[in-house]
Design a protein around this motif. Structure first.
Motif, mmCIF file in Angstrom:
data_model
loop_
_atom_site.group_PDB
_atom_site.id
_atom_site.type_symbol
_atom_site.label_atom_id
_atom_site.label_comp_id
_atom_site.label_asym_id
_atom_site.label_seq_id
_atom_site.Cartn_x
_atom_site.Cartn_y
_atom_site.Cartn_z
ATOM 1 N N PRO A 20 76.895 15.521 60.180
ATOM 2 C CA PRO A 20 77.927 14.471 60.265
ATOM 3 C C PRO A 20 78.653 14.263 58.942
ATOM 4 N N ARG A 21 77.905 14.298 57.838
ATOM 5 C CA ARG A 21 78.530 14.105 56.519
ATOM 6 C C ARG A 21 79.511 15.233 56.208
ATOM 7 N N TRP A 22 79.085 16.468 56.470
ATOM 8 C CA TRP A 22 79.969 17.609 56.218
ATOM 9 C C TRP A 22 81.209 17.535 57.091
ATOM 10 N N LEU A 23 81.019 17.202 58.365
ATOM 11 C CA LEU A 23 82.153 17.149 59.283
ATOM 12 C C LEU A 23 83.112 16.032 58.893
ATOM 13 N N THR A 82 79.173 -0.157 55.325
ATOM 14 C CA THR A 82 78.276 -1.206 54.818
ATOM 15 C C THR A 82 76.830 -0.924 55.206
ATOM 16 N N ALA A 83 76.627 -0.505 56.459
ATOM 17 C CA ALA A 83 75.264 -0.197 56.909
ATOM 18 C C ALA A 83 74.695 0.993 56.147
ATOM 19 N N HIS A 84 75.525 2.003 55.885
ATOM 20 C CA HIS A 84 75.062 3.169 55.132
ATOM 21 C C HIS A 84 74.742 2.805 53.678
ATOM 22 N N ILE A 85 75.507 1.854 53.106
ATOM 23 C CA ILE A 85 75.219 1.411 51.737
ATOM 24 C C ILE A 85 73.865 0.698 51.698
ATOM 25 N N ALA A 86 73.619 -0.164 52.682
ATOM 26 C CA ALA A 86 72.332 -0.858 52.730
ATOM 27 C C ALA A 86 71.178 0.132 52.852
ATOM 28 N N ALA A 128 68.251 0.915 50.039
ATOM 29 C CA ALA A 128 66.828 0.809 50.381
ATOM 30 C C ALA A 128 66.056 2.068 50.002
ATOM 31 N N ARG A 129 66.759 3.199 49.882
ATOM 32 C CA ARG A 129 66.094 4.473 49.569
ATOM 33 C C ARG A 129 66.618 5.053 48.255
ATOM 34 N N ILE A 130 67.019 4.205 47.354
ATOM 35 C CA ILE A 130 67.690 4.660 46.140
ATOM 36 C C ILE A 130 66.771 5.497 45.247
ATOM 37 N N ARG A 131 65.466 5.371 45.418
ATOM 38 C CA ARG A 131 64.528 6.171 44.615
ATOM 39 C C ARG A 131 64.080 7.438 45.338
ATOM 40 N N ASP A 132 64.713 7.739 46.471
ATOM 41 C CA ASP A 132 64.350 8.910 47.280
ATOM 42 C C ASP A 132 65.531 9.894 47.305
ATOM 43 N N PRO A 133 65.564 10.876 46.381
ATOM 44 C CA PRO A 133 66.697 11.810 46.326
ATOM 45 C C PRO A 133 66.942 12.552 47.640
ATOM 46 N N GLN A 134 65.864 12.891 48.351
ATOM 47 C CA GLN A 134 66.027 13.628 49.605
ATOM 48 C C GLN A 134 66.741 12.767 50.647
ATOM 49 N N ALA A 135 66.402 11.487 50.722
ATOM 50 C CA ALA A 135 67.076 10.595 51.665
ATOM 51 C C ALA A 135 68.541 10.407 51.282
ATOM 52 N N LEU A 136 68.817 10.255 49.999
ATOM 53 C CA LEU A 136 70.211 10.097 49.560
ATOM 54 C C LEU A 136 71.031 11.354 49.847
ATOM 55 N N ALA A 137 70.381 12.522 49.793
ATOM 56 C CA ALA A 137 71.094 13.780 50.045
ATOM 57 C C ALA A 137 71.576 13.882 51.482
ATOM 58 N N ALA A 138 70.974 13.106 52.397
ATOM 59 C CA ALA A 138 71.378 13.137 53.801
ATOM 60 C C ALA A 138 72.323 11.997 54.159
ATOM 61 N N SER A 139 72.729 11.196 53.177
ATOM 62 C CA SER A 139 73.571 10.029 53.471
ATOM 63 C C SER A 139 74.998 10.457 53.813
ATOM 64 N N PRO A 140 75.593 9.868 54.861
ATOM 65 C CA PRO A 140 77.013 10.148 55.172
ATOM 66 C C PRO A 140 77.955 9.719 54.054
ATOM 67 N N LEU A 141 77.475 8.869 53.130
ATOM 68 C CA LEU A 141 78.335 8.417 52.035
ATOM 69 C C LEU A 141 78.718 9.560 51.099
ATOM 70 N N LEU A 142 78.008 10.687 51.181
ATOM 71 C CA LEU A 142 78.345 11.836 50.340
ATOM 72 C C LEU A 142 79.651 12.489 50.777
ATOM 73 N N ALA A 143 80.184 12.065 51.927
ATOM 74 C CA ALA A 143 81.478 12.572 52.373
ATOM 75 C C ALA A 143 82.641 11.885 51.672
ATOM 76 N N LEU A 144 82.352 10.803 50.936
ATOM 77 C CA LEU A 144 83.411 10.055 50.259
ATOM 78 C C LEU A 144 83.676 10.629 48.872
ATOM 79 N N PRO A 145 84.934 10.552 48.410
ATOM 80 C CA PRO A 145 85.303 11.197 47.136
ATOM 81 C C PRO A 145 84.511 10.700 45.930
#
Length: 592
Positions: A473-476, A488-492, A496-513
């Protein structure tokens, strides 16, 4: 454009042979392909056009006529007309039924024994014959898709003053004529508007069209509509023309429909568990980009069908032929291509995926070798210094070729589906066209290899993409340029997982500039929350302190944080929502 029977001589001879040998023949082909003109060339024949008033009565009288001539029933389109013809004629012999869909697809005619003769689209050079203006000729080919009726409509639009440099204006007149012709199958303005929506979204289920089950069923019965894995779809080139006209007439409404459909596809993709379904959703998501390059290369305005099968030993000769054609067309040394093909086939001939035409003949291929220790010797010449870095599995695409642009697009989409299903795709290509396409799809670029392996004056470049289900989804969202929903939900969730690099790597927020990587997302969240806590606005500062305490401090419940900050429950949650919303707005602010 004026079509001569000479250009259809082979089909006409096939039709004459069929009516001479069989009591019931069905002449079929898409709207505007020229069926009626071919049928009119048969003599002697008595023709009844069901578009004319009192046609069924005329049909009964024609059957009772003592004249021994071929009876031609034209415009037998839609279930109602086919029922009427069957009831009027029964088991009549010496009959030619002309229809847009094969009559054998209708339940009432399935056992009729009808012999089908199909009228194919015209080649581009015949379609544009006699058009002297280069721009007008190019536009005719692009819009008509081999259909004489559409080519004539383009000509009428141009003669009426529409400029060939304004394809939307020309398409509007062509679309109007298409919808008028479809009126007997689908009357009503609301239903015609549904066709504009369907043309825009590509594939649509009942929810996406939002017209209700009755309208969905009615659309499915149209001759230019097909059922696909994700819903109904308009056949090309009608889809392209109708969408182009809709975008010209109502650009904002068109964009809103496309954006809504893209968001819906992302929602389904996030929930999809079946690899085949994910592949279809990704393909439709790419379609909804509207990107001119991706549309041209992957979704051209031409209707083709092709079967894809993995190769067997008996296909070795066709593989060699197609690989040599690929080398010559690409400007490569054919001997180098031959050696690569032999090595790939020796490793696993089933790694060649062959595109076959309706007669089963191979017309294109893709080499998709599984990446493993066993195939390392075959992939190394095209990966060279990148081999070790890319040895972690997936598929390696070494060659993709088909001379027909429409089937070539189907082949490329087949390759993408294989990549999504397998999870990883590695590509080495010296083709500038493929390189541009891969950049458009935001594949990772690893750089050129050291050697000009094809002796073409340029080294292949290496690309890869990991199609992890959680990252799709993030790539698309990134390649479609669409907004990330529920920011907002994705930021929350990211906080909540800010210390988990693997979880952050799957966040849809990585699609933003602003946050293209997990590390940049983590850094941005820390900076934004601390900046909010230092705001001069009391409400924002309080919201920042709440976010710091809950997400960055020691593990605490909301109740504990509220009590520690001396806030009531209502004020605490109001400030918390305000802080998350402010972060969402900041994250989506355009980068200057």
């Amino acid at each position: 454009m004026s079509e001569s029977i000479g250009s259809r001589s082979a089909v006409l001879e096939e039709l004459r042979a069929a009516v001479a040998a069989h009591p019931l023949v069905n002449l079929t082909g898409p709207l505007g392909v020229g069926k009626s003109r071919l049928a009119a060339a048969l003599h002697p024949a008595l023709t009844v056009d069901l578009d004319r008033p009192q046609a069924i009565g005329t049909l009964r009288r024609a059957q009772a006529s003592p004249v021994d001539a071929l009876l031609v029933v034209d415009s037998a389109d839609g279930p109602r007309r086919l029922v009427a013809v069957r009831e009027a004629l029964g088991a009549a012999a010496n009959l030619l039924v002309v229809s847009r869909r094969p009559v054998l697809a209708d339940p009432g005619w399935a056992h009729s024994g009808a012999v089908t003769v199909t009228v194919p689209p015209l080649p581009d050079d015949e379609l544009a014959a006699g058009i002297e203006d280069a721009e007008g000729r190019d536009l005719t080919v692009r819009l008509a898709g081999g259909l004489p009726l559409l080519a004539q409509a383009v000509g009428r639009a141009l003669r009426a003053g529409a400029a060939p440099t304004a394809p939307g204006a020309v398409a509007d007149q062509v679309a109007t004529e298409i919808l008028q012709r479809l009126g007997k199958e689908l009357p009503g303005r609301r239903r015609q508007h549904m066709l504009r929506l369907l043309a825009t979204v590509g594939n649509a289920d009942e929810k996406l069209l939002a017209g209700g089950p009755e309208l969905f069923t009615a659309l499915a019965e149209l001759s230019i509509v097909t059922r696909r894995p994700l819903g109904l779809a308009l056949a090309e080139p009608y889809r392209h023309v109708i969408e182009l006209a809709y975008r010209w007439r109502q650009p904002q409404a068109h964009e809103a429909v496309r954006t809504r459909a893209a968001g819906y596809r992302l929602t389904l993709l996030e929930r999809a568990e079946d690899p085949a379904e994910r592949s279809e959703l990704v393909e439709q998501g790419i379609f909804l980009t509207g990107d001119p390059l991706l549309r041209q290369e992957l979704f051209p305005a031409a209707e083709r069908s092709s079967l894809f099968r993995t190769a067997e030993a008996a296909d070795a000769g066709d593989i060699g032929r197609l690989m040599r054609e690929w080398a010559l067309r690409s400007g490569f040394d054919p001997r180098r291509a031959d050696r690569l093909a032999e090595r790939w086939a020796a490793d696993d001939i089933s790694a060649f995926h062959l595109a076959r035409d309706e007669d089963g003949r191979p017309v294109g291929l893709a080499s998709l070798l599984p990446i493993s220790e066993r195939t390392a010797g075959s992939t190394e010449p095209l990966l060279q210094q990148h081999s070790d870095q890319l040895a972690a599995g997936g598929l390696f695409l070494g060659a993709a070729y088909c001379p027909d642009p429409a089937v070539h697009a189907l082949l490329l989409r087949h390759i993408l589906r294989q990549g999504v299903s397998t999870g990883r795709l590695v590509i080495s290509t010296a083709s500038p066209g493929y390189q541009s396409l891969l950049h458009g799809l935001e594949f990772r670029t690893h750089g050129s290899i050291s050697e000009d392996v094809y002796r073409c004056g340029r080294q292949p470049e290496v690309f890869s993409h990991d199609f992890a289900p959680t990252a799709l989804p993030r790539w698309l969202a990134r390649i479609t340029g669409g907004p990330v929903r529920d920011v907002t939900a994705h930021i929350a969730k990211a906080l909540a997982r800010i210390r988990d690099p693997q979880a952050l790597a799957a966040s849809p927020l990585l699609a933003l500039p602003r946050t293209p990587t997990a590390a940049s997302l983590r850094g941005w969240l820390y900076d934004a929350v601390h900046g909010l806590a230092l705001s001069e606005d009391d409400a924002e500062a309080e919201a920042g302190r709440i976010l710091q305490a809950y997400y960055f401090g020691r593990a605490s419940t909301h109740h504990q944080v509220a009590r520690g900050l001396h806030l009531s429950r209502a004020t605490y949650f109001r400030r918390l929502r305000h802080g998350l919303g402010t972060l969402g707005a900041l994250l989506q602010t355009p980068v200057q």
